[in-house]
Structures are given as structure tokens and as C-alpha cells.
Design an enzyme around this catalytic site. Structure first.
Site, PDB file in Angstrom:
ATOM      1  N   ASP A 106      -1.466   7.944   1.262  1.00 34.41           N
ATOM      2  CA  ASP A 106      -2.612   7.486   0.926  1.00 34.41           C
ATOM      3  C   ASP A 106      -4.046   8.170   1.000  1.00 34.41           C
ATOM      4  O   ASP A 106      -4.714   7.642   1.732  1.00 34.41           O
ATOM      5  CB  ASP A 106      -2.604   5.913   1.092  1.00 34.41           C
ATOM      6  CG  ASP A 106      -1.485   5.299   0.647  1.00 34.41           C
ATOM      7  OD1 ASP A 106      -0.576   5.620  -0.194  1.00 34.41           O
ATOM      8  OD2 ASP A 106      -1.043   4.262   1.083  1.00 34.41           O
ATOM      9  N   LYS A 110       3.243   0.222  -9.400  1.00 36.08           N
ATOM     10  CA  LYS A 110       3.298  -1.141  -9.486  1.00 36.08           C
ATOM     11  C   LYS A 110       2.917  -1.434 -10.942  1.00 36.08           C
ATOM     12  O   LYS A 110       1.626  -2.213 -11.281  1.00 36.08           O
ATOM     13  CB  LYS A 110       2.300  -1.747  -8.399  1.00 36.08           C
ATOM     14  CG  LYS A 110       2.523  -1.538  -6.955  1.00 36.08           C
ATOM     15  CD  LYS A 110       1.860  -2.488  -6.140  1.00 36.08           C
ATOM     16  CE  LYS A 110       2.073  -2.240  -4.487  1.00 36.08           C
ATOM     17  NZ  LYS A 110       1.934  -1.016  -4.133  1.00 36.08           N
ATOM     18  N   GLY A 143       5.866  -4.396 -22.132  1.00 34.15           N
ATOM     19  CA  GLY A 143       6.784  -3.042 -22.264  1.00 34.15           C
ATOM     20  C   GLY A 143       5.942  -2.045 -22.956  1.00 34.15           C
ATOM     21  O   GLY A 143       6.085  -1.074 -22.542  1.00 34.15           O
ATOM     22  N   GLN A 190      -2.992  -6.478   5.491  1.00 32.25           N
ATOM     23  CA  GLN A 190      -1.500  -6.173   5.620  1.00 32.25           C
ATOM     24  C   GLN A 190      -0.906  -6.545   6.891  1.00 32.25           C
ATOM     25  O   GLN A 190      -1.880  -6.835   7.884  1.00 32.25           O
ATOM     26  CB  GLN A 190      -1.943  -4.316   6.060  1.00 32.25           C
ATOM     27  CG  GLN A 190      -0.618  -3.609   6.224  1.00 32.25           C
ATOM     28  CD  GLN A 190       0.337  -3.572   4.992  1.00 32.25           C
ATOM     29  OE1 GLN A 190       0.729  -4.810   4.832  1.00 32.25           O
ATOM     30  NE2 GLN A 190       0.636  -2.456   4.626  1.00 32.25           N
ATOM     31  N   GLY A 241       2.625   4.361   6.164  1.00 28.88           N
ATOM     32  CA  GLY A 241       1.589   5.177   5.846  1.00 28.88           C
ATOM     33  C   GLY A 241       0.626   5.468   7.014  1.00 28.88           C
ATOM     34  O   GLY A 241       0.863   6.487   7.784  1.00 28.88           O
ATOM     35  N   ARG A 242      -0.439   4.669   7.241  1.00 31.97           N
ATOM     36  CA  ARG A 242      -1.471   5.144   8.277  1.00 31.97           C
ATOM     37  C   ARG A 242      -0.942   5.201   9.808  1.00 31.97           C
ATOM     38  O   ARG A 242      -1.494   5.885  10.591  1.00 31.97           O
ATOM     39  CB  ARG A 242      -2.570   3.992   8.150  1.00 31.97           C
ATOM     40  CG  ARG A 242      -3.389   3.951   7.095  1.00 31.97           C
ATOM     41  CD  ARG A 242      -4.237   2.875   6.665  1.00 31.97           C
ATOM     42  NE  ARG A 242      -3.601   1.674   6.308  1.00 31.97           N
ATOM     43  CZ  ARG A 242      -3.905   0.435   6.140  1.00 31.97           C
ATOM     44  NH1 ARG A 242      -5.122   0.264   6.353  1.00 31.97           N
ATOM     45  NH2 ARG A 242      -3.202  -0.517   5.619  1.00 31.97           N
TER      46      ARG A 242
HETATM   47  P1  5BU Z   1       0.255   1.413   5.442  1.00 33.99           P
HETATM   48  O1  5BU Z   1      -0.991   2.498   5.612  1.00 33.99           O
HETATM   49  O2  5BU Z   1       1.330   1.704   6.239  1.00 33.99           O
HETATM   50  O3  5BU Z   1      -0.306   0.001   5.604  1.00 33.99           O
HETATM   51  O4  5BU Z   1       0.513   1.552   3.773  1.00 33.99           O
HETATM   52  C1  5BU Z   1       1.389   0.936   3.243  1.00 33.99           C
HETATM   53  C2  5BU Z   1       1.701   1.608   1.718  1.00 33.99           C
HETATM   54  O5  5BU Z   1       2.662   0.694   1.051  1.00 33.99           O
HETATM   55  C3  5BU Z   1       0.619   1.352   1.121  1.00 33.99           C
HETATM   56  O6  5BU Z   1       0.522   2.479   0.118  1.00 33.99           O
HETATM   57  C4  5BU Z   1       0.462   0.123   0.161  1.00 33.99           C
HETATM   58  O7  5BU Z   1       0.160   0.303  -1.230  1.00 33.99           O
HETATM   59  C5  5BU Z   1       2.034   0.129   0.152  1.00 33.99           C
HETATM   60  N1  5BU Z   1       2.450  -1.493   0.032  1.00 33.99           N
HETATM   61  C6  5BU Z   1       2.313  -2.403   0.864  1.00 33.99           C
HETATM   62  O8  5BU Z   1       1.740  -1.914   2.129  1.00 33.99           O
HETATM   63  N2  5BU Z   1       2.737  -3.565   0.757  1.00 33.99           N
HETATM   64  C7  5BU Z   1       3.453  -4.113  -0.384  1.00 33.99           C
HETATM   65  O9  5BU Z   1       3.912  -5.376  -0.315  1.00 33.99           O
HETATM   66  C8  5BU Z   1       3.548  -3.279  -1.253  1.00 33.99           C
HETATM   67  C9  5BU Z   1       3.179  -1.918  -1.008  1.00 33.99           C
HETATM   68 BR1  5BU Z   1       4.380  -3.636  -2.628  1.00 33.99          BR
END
Ligand code: 5BU
Length: 275
Positions: A39, A94, A99, A220, A239-240
Site C-alpha cells: 500500500d 472491494k 452487477g 485496524q 502490509g505495514r
Molecule cells: P496493514 O498495513 O497490514 O494494516 O494493511 C492491511 C491491508 O489489508 C490493507 O491494504 C487493507 O486495505 C486491507 N484490509 C484490512 O486491513 N482489513 C480488512 O478487513 C480488509 C482489508 Br477486507
């Protein structure tokens, strides 16, 4: 002693979907259930990270719409890296519309997602028509769809009956839906313990995975690879935790973290086969 979990290898042999088989076979070949979520907003960082994490992953997850200097050469290079390092591509788009609209968003526009992304995902909120819309584009190309049955964020509304309905929608479209974004196995959701119907083998890909911190400042929530694997997840999405939070990317550290998460995901998998 037989495990309550089936190995990736066994599942790859018998899975009815070619998109799911491809992912399971890649996991086995590379001994990796790690998906890195890249990301970042600069094309150069995006491609540098993917080249470095490539050897350690089964899947690369993209948000192609956040890239500031996007052009079609980015897709060509991404596809070369996918072949060079043997990983699949998952655009985390997402989709969430009717449709007809999602079919256009998937096939057309600047990004033409269906032409390069092996797997994509959709919110079940519009009902089954979102699957038929996306399938009209993705099925002929051999693509696979994941439904968002649960999310990793605090206060998520994707729970209870909503999650159950998502699973029922997937069961009715096994020819295109290969699994879920969720926090645990979905195979038994909505089934009674005496149900003798078809055995489901939905893949579960899980975001919100971290080894060092429990969350961020925007809702998150992180769990460890071992926690999510034990709950029936098949692929950890990180990700991070791998590419860092700073404004610049430390490419050496990215490599170290990618191998660290690959090893953690694989050892959690090997341990669960003993359960
Ligand atoms: P992170 O940097 O590990 O927090 O990134 C998590 C990635 O997963 C990020 O691209 C979100 O858009 C994606 N994601 C998420 O974190 N949680 C969810 O429930 C969903 C997608 Br669906």
C-alpha cells in the site's frame, strides 16, 4: 494421528476451482502462505518492494488506485515480477455496486483489473447480483472472487447474520467464489452439526496480521499468524508490518521482515497440522 486441518497439498489436488488450485499449488511450491499488501503511492516504491518480497510470497495484494504515477507499464512490470518470482496477484478492489456497474469497473477504465488480477474481492452488501456481474467478466478469464465476510477493523458491521448470508451466497456460486476475506474458517458457518451436505473448502485470506503491534490509530486490529492460522485462516495478509510506516522504504528491512513473516506463517501452518 489425523489432523482436523487438511494440508494445502491435499486441498490443491481436489479443489474444484482452478483459481483456488493455482493459489494452493503456489503456497506448496514456495512454502509460503504469506500475502504482502503493498500500500504505497509511488510506482517505483511499489515495484521495488514487490521485487524484494517476491521470493517470500504466494500472493501480492494491490490497491492500484492509490498509485500517484500509475500507467500501463506498471501492470506490465507487475506481471513480469509475478512470473519471475512465481506469485499470484490480488487486487483488493472491494467492489460494492450493482452487477452492471461492477462488471464495468472490473473490466474497464484506467486499471482494467480483470486483465491482470488473478483474484479480486467484493462486499456482499448488494446481494448475489454482485457475484453474477463480476463473474460475467472474470469467469471466462479463469479468475477467482473472494467475498468480504468479516473485516479486521474495530466495530465492523460484517458479523452475525451478515456473515452467514455472505457464506450462503458463496455456496450458491462455487464456480466463481473461491473463498473469503475473514478472520476464521467459514466452512461450517450456517451449517448444523448433523449437516451431511457438500464439504466446503473455501479459502480464507486474513488481513490484520502483525507480530509487533496490536493495532493502528485508525481502527485496524492485528493478530499473530499463529492466532489466525489456528482459527482456520489459510493466507496471512501483511502490509505495514513488512514495508514499514515511514515516508521512505528501507528495502533491506523489507526483505528481512518478509522472510520473518513467511517463516512465522509457515511454522504456524506446520504446527496446526499436528492439532
Ligand atoms: P496493514 O498495513 O497490514 O494494516 O494493511 C492491511 C491491508 O489489508 C490493507 O491494504 C487493507 O486495505 C486491507 N484490509 C484490512 O486491513 N482489513 C480488512 O478487513 C480488509 C482489508 Br477486507
Amino acid at each position: 494421528m489425523s489432523s482436523k486441518f487438511v494440508s494445502y497439498e491435499e486441498r490443491a489436488k481436489r479443489h474444484p476451482s482452478s483459481a483456488a488450485r493455482s493459489l494452493l499449488e503456489t503456497i506448496v511450491r514456495k512454502r509460503s502462505n504469506l500475502c504482502v499488501s503493498v500500500d504505497v503511492t509511488a510506482k517505483a516504491d511499489f515495484l521495488d518492494i514487490i521485487d524484494v518480497v517476491g521470493p517470500y510470497v504466494c500472493l501480492v495484494k494491490t490497491h492500484v488506485d492509490i498509485i500517484e504515477d500509475f500507467d500501463s507499464s506498471l501492470i506490465a512490470t507487475l506481471q513480469e515480477l509475478s512470473k519471475k518470482h512465481d506469485f499470484l496477484i490480488f487486487e483488493d478492489r472491494k467492489f460494492a455496486d450493482i452487477g452492471n456497474t461492477v462488471a464495468l469497473q472490473y473490466s474497464s477504465g484506467v486499471h482494467k483489473i480483470a486483465s491482470w488480477s488473478h483474484i479480486t474481492n467484493a462486499h456482499p452488501v448488494p446481494g448475489p447480483s454482485i457475484i453474477t456481474g463480476l463473474a460475467s467478466v472474470g469467469k471466462p478469464l479463469g479468475r477467482g472472487l473472494l467475498l468480504l465476510a468479516e473485516m479486521s477493523t474495530k466495530g465492523s458491521l460484517a458479523k452475525g447474520v451478515y456473515t452467514e448470508e455472505a457464506v450462503q451466497m458463496a455456496r450458491a456460486h462455487r464456480d466463481f467464489v473461491i473463498g473469503f476475506i475473514a478472520q476464521r474458517s467459514m466452512n461450517a458457518v450456517g451449517k448444523s452439526s448433523t449437516d451431511t451436505g457438500d464439504e466446503d473448502d473455501f479459502l480464507v485470506l486474513t488481513p490484520g496480521v502483525g507480530l509487533d503491534v496490536k493495532g493502528d490509530a485508525m481502527g485496524q486490529q492485528y493478530r499473530t499468524p499463529e492466532e489466525v492460522l489456528n482459527d482456520g485462516s489459510d493466507v496471512i495478509i501483511v502490509g505495514r508490518g513488512i514495508y514499514g510506516k515511514g515516508p521512505t522504504v528501507d528495502i533491506q528491512s523489507v526483505q528481512v521482515q518478509a522472510e520473518r513473516y513467511r517463516a512465522a506463517g509457515w511454522s504456524a501452518y506446520e504446527k496446526r497440522l499436528q492439532l
